[in-house]
Design a protein around this motif. Sequence first.
Motif: not given
Length: 153
Positions: A77, A79, A83, A86, A111-114, A124, A126
């Motif tokens: 992950a 950061s 958003r 991301v 808020y996260s996206r892989d 990930e 985020l």
Amino acid sequence: MTATSIFVNLPTNDLDRSKAFYEALGFTINPLFTDENAACVVFSDNIYFMVLTREYLGTFTEKQIIDTKTHAQALIALSRESRDEVDAVLAKGLAAGGTEPRDAQDYGFMYSRDLEDPDGNVLEFLFMEQAAAEQGPEAYLADQAQAAQSATA
């Protein structure tokens, strides 16, 4: 005191493809630690990914090197400041041959996206609200609910 550096070792089936993928995300390759077996991807002043051919990674361990297309060993992950950042890094990764293995996760405070690289390693990306990081998610969400309730009263 010297800051701790993090070196994450990732297997690849195609070193040149991996270098191109990570450069497309906006990261640089340190040529001093890059050869035909490995590439040093610079994420920040203290975070580096060593993308290693599967054979070369095998020289560092007696354990089996898993197939990252079908098995997960780690989810890394990273950061981002917003958003939008991301979403922007995901767009770059998808355009460079990565895949998004699941829908975006929106928890209100985070808020996260892989993003899977072409070898299946999962990154990930985020964004977390600073107040949630400081208070913890439950206290942050309770404060948000209280503020919303006060605004409607």
